[in-house]
Design a protein around this motif. Sequence first.
Motif, PDB file in Angstrom:
ATOM      1  N   GLY A 283      -4.831   1.070   3.915  1.00 43.72           N
ATOM      2  CA  GLY A 283      -4.540  -0.352   3.769  1.00 43.72           C
ATOM      3  C   GLY A 283      -5.794  -1.168   3.590  1.00 43.72           C
TER       4      GLY A 283
ATOM      5  N   CYS B 163      -7.483   3.031  -1.582  1.00 47.26           N
ATOM      6  CA  CYS B 163      -6.035   3.045  -1.423  1.00 47.26           C
ATOM      7  C   CYS B 163      -5.372   2.719  -2.759  1.00 47.26           C
TER       8      CYS B 163
ATOM      9  N   ILE C 299       0.861  -1.185   0.000  1.00 45.83           N
ATOM     10  CA  ILE C 299       0.000   0.000   0.000  1.00 45.83           C
ATOM     11  C   ILE C 299       0.899   1.238   0.000  1.00 45.83           C
TER      12      ILE C 299
ATOM     13  N   ALA D  78      -1.899   0.694  -4.422  1.00 49.16           N
ATOM     14  CA  ALA D  78      -0.887  -0.315  -4.095  1.00 49.16           C
ATOM     15  C   ALA D  78       0.095  -0.480  -5.241  1.00 49.16           C
TER      16      ALA D  78
END
Length: 184
Positions: free
Chosen positions: A68, A103, A63, A105
Motif C-alpha cells: 500500500g 505496489c 492496491i 493499483a
Amino acid sequence: MRFSISQISPQAWKNGGGSTRELARADASNGSEGQMIWRTSLAQIDQDGAFSAFPGLARIHCIISGAGLQLTNAEIQLTAYPLKPLYFDGGLDLTAQLQDSPCEAFNLIYDPNHVRAEMQICEAGTHRLVDGAHLVFALTGKLRLDLPEGEICLGQGEGWHGDTSGLVEIAQGSRAVLVGLELI
C-alpha cells in the motif's frame, strides 16, 4: 467488450515513478470530443513521488499487490490499503509514499457530474450485476460471466465491460474487481 492486460502495453509515467495500462474508457457522446466520463487502469507504482491530479474528476484507488501507500499533502493524509477501495477527489494535489515496496493499483477515474461509481473486491461465489454499466476484472484465478448475450470466461489479467445485467461466478481461490457505473 473484453480486454486483457497481455494486449495492453504499459505507458511509463513522465516522472519515472511507475507505469499505467489503460484498461477501458468511456468518453462523452454529446460532441464533447475527448471528454472522459470514466476510465479504468492498472498502475505499477515503483517509487515515492507526485500523484497525478485529475481536476473535476473523482477517483477510486485500490492496491491489488504490495503493502500500500500513503497519499498526503499539507492538509490531508489518506492511506491506500491492499484490497480496500479508497474513494477521494481526483483533483487533490497529493504525494505518494510507498509503505514498504512497489505496489500495483486498480484505478477508476470518473466524472461525478455524469457517473455514480462503486468498486468492490470480491472473492469466490456468485455476484449479481444489476441493470447498468459494469466492469469486471479477474485479479487472480478465473471467473465466468452469465449474461443475456451468453457466457464469458475470464482468467487472471482479463476483464470485460458492458451495459447489462447478469451473474459473475468467481471460482474458489479467485478474486475479482467489480465496478458499477450509473450514468446520471
